[in-house]
Every structure is written in structure tokens, then in C-alpha cells.
Design a protein around this motif. Structure first.
Motif, PDB file in Angstrom:
ATOM      1  N   HIS A   1      38.705 -98.944  -7.717  1.00  0.00           N
ATOM      2  CA  HIS A   1      40.156 -98.819  -7.914  1.00  0.00           C
ATOM      3  C   HIS A   1      40.531 -97.395  -8.315  1.00  0.00           C
ATOM      4  O   HIS A   1      41.528 -96.847  -7.834  1.00  0.00           O
ATOM      5  CB  HIS A   1      40.623 -99.825  -8.965  1.00  0.00           C
TER       6      HIS A   1
ATOM      7  N   LYS B   1      39.111 -94.696  -7.423  1.00  0.00           N
ATOM      8  CA  LYS B   1      38.992 -93.820  -6.247  1.00  0.00           C
ATOM      9  C   LYS B   1      40.113 -94.052  -5.242  1.00  0.00           C
ATOM     10  O   LYS B   1      40.321 -93.232  -4.347  1.00  0.00           O
ATOM     11  CB  LYS B   1      37.633 -94.040  -5.568  1.00  0.00           C
ATOM     12  N   SER B   2      40.854 -95.130  -5.399  1.00  0.00           N
ATOM     13  CA  SER B   2      41.910 -95.512  -4.444  1.00  0.00           C
ATOM     14  C   SER B   2      43.166 -94.656  -4.632  1.00  0.00           C
ATOM     15  O   SER B   2      43.283 -93.905  -5.605  1.00  0.00           O
ATOM     16  CB  SER B   2      42.267 -96.987  -4.651  1.00  0.00           C
TER      17      SER B   2
ATOM     18  N   ASP C   1      42.811 -91.083  -5.643  1.00  0.00           N
ATOM     19  CA  ASP C   1      42.983 -90.949  -4.189  1.00  0.00           C
ATOM     20  C   ASP C   1      41.938 -89.964  -3.653  1.00  0.00           C
ATOM     21  O   ASP C   1      42.242 -88.914  -3.103  1.00  0.00           O
ATOM     22  CB  ASP C   1      44.393 -90.492  -3.842  1.00  0.00           C
TER      23      ASP C   1
END
Length: 191
Positions: free
Chosen positions: A86, A88-89, A94
């Protein structure tokens, strides 16, 4: 002739005493970490497993140090695979769009023996902002294994994630706006 040799010696000594030295982070003995508060009752710690850092200085007390650091955002780890995914999302780091976060110092001010204010620009999630950290120079020793000079530093401070548009879908009841940053670094003198 004697004056010429004396002037040459003075010039050589002056150049040597102002020569800049580069110090590279020893990743095996360094850590870049952060802490954020979850639901106002629990702290969650994380680290970046992949980062680089250098310090350039011409003074033995590092009072003119220039510091730069780059961390790979996809290397974030909180010891929880689901949470790391999450982070890294696009909701947070991002990592696909912003693969690195960087810090480049813009100035350093001595506050007491071996303690400094370290000013710089932190670029996170595509936003660059001025930040100030505390830097503690812990000393320089000759490493008994490598026989090279090693210097130790600790950097601490707090940033606001709202300054960087980071995790904006998650307000302070869920996650604190303040993120505590702590870096412990051992740096080796470059040859």
C-alpha cells in the motif's frame, strides 16, 4: 629562491587544508528510518532498504558539510507485506511515478559541540520543500578492519506529510501528519 620555496610550501599547505573530502555511506552500518502514528495510539516504524548518501567537507569537524541522500521508494519496509504494498501505491509513495526521494543540503549551522542544524531540500512524492534537521557528528575513527577513516552521524527531525501531498486521502485521525525521520550513518572516507 628561499622565498619562492616558502611561498610554494604555503600555497601547497593552504590548498591541502582546504581540499574537500568525500565520505560515502557504509550501508551495512547505517539505517534510514521513519515513524508515523496510526489512529493516534500506536507508532509504526519503517525503513528504506536501498539508499545512498554522501558527505563532502573540507573541515575535520564537518562544519561546512554538504550532504546528499537518495532513497529508492520501492525499498520501503515496515515488516508487513500488505502495508508495504500500500505504501508503494499511488496512495502514498507512488513508487512507479516517483521512484526516489532525495535530500540535498543547502546549509549547515553549528549549534553546539558536534551538533548542527542541517538545512536542505527534501523531494518527496514529486514535491520539493525546504526542511531543517538536527545533525549530530559522533566522531571519526580509524576502522580497525579497513584501516580507513570512518565518521558517524545521526540525523533527526520531523516533517509534515501534508507539505508533500503524501497520503492525502488519510487524514490525521487515521495517520499523523507529522512523520519523525531518523538516520544513523557510518561514512567511509573515499580514497
Amino acid at each position: 629562491m628561499k622565498k619562492l620555496i616558502t611561498l610554494a610550501a604555503i600555497a601547497l599547505f593552504s590548498t591541502a587544508s582546504f581540499a574537500q573530502t568525500t565520505w560515502n555511506v557504509d550501508k551495512a552500518h547505517s539505517k534510514l528510518q521513519f515513524t508515523i502514528t496510526h489512529l493516534a495510539v500506536s507508532d509504526v516504524d519503517g525503513i528504506f532498504k536501498d539508499f545512498t548518501a554522501t558527505i563532502v567537507s573540507s573541515k575535520p569537524d564537518f562544519s561546512d558539510a554538504k550532504v546528499s541522500m537518495t532513497a529508492n521508494t520501492a525499498s520501503v519496509s515496515t515488516d508487513n507485506d500488505q502495508r508495504d504494498g500500500h505504501l508503494k501505491s499511488p496512495d502514498f509513495f507512488d513508487a512507479a511515478a516517483f521512484p526516489t526521494l532525495t535530500f540535498v543540503s543547502t546549509g549547515i549551522t553549528k549549534t553546539s559541540a558536534n551538533h548542527y542544524k542541517l538545512n536542505g531540500i527534501l523531494t518527496l512524492h514529486g514535491t520539493a520543500k525546504a526542511v531543517v534537521f538536527e545533525l549530530w557528528y559522533r566522531g571519526t575513527i580509524t576502522n580497525p578492519m579497513s584501516k580507513a577513516d570512518d565518521a558517524g552521524f545521526q540525523v533527526t527531525g520531523t516533517i509534515k506529510r501534508s507539505d508533500f501531498g503524501f497520503g492525502s486521502k488519510y487524514g490525521s485521525p487515521m495517520l499523523s501528519d507529522e512523520v519523525v525521520v531518523k538516520a544513523n550513518g557510518e561514512f567511509s572516507k573515499a580514497n
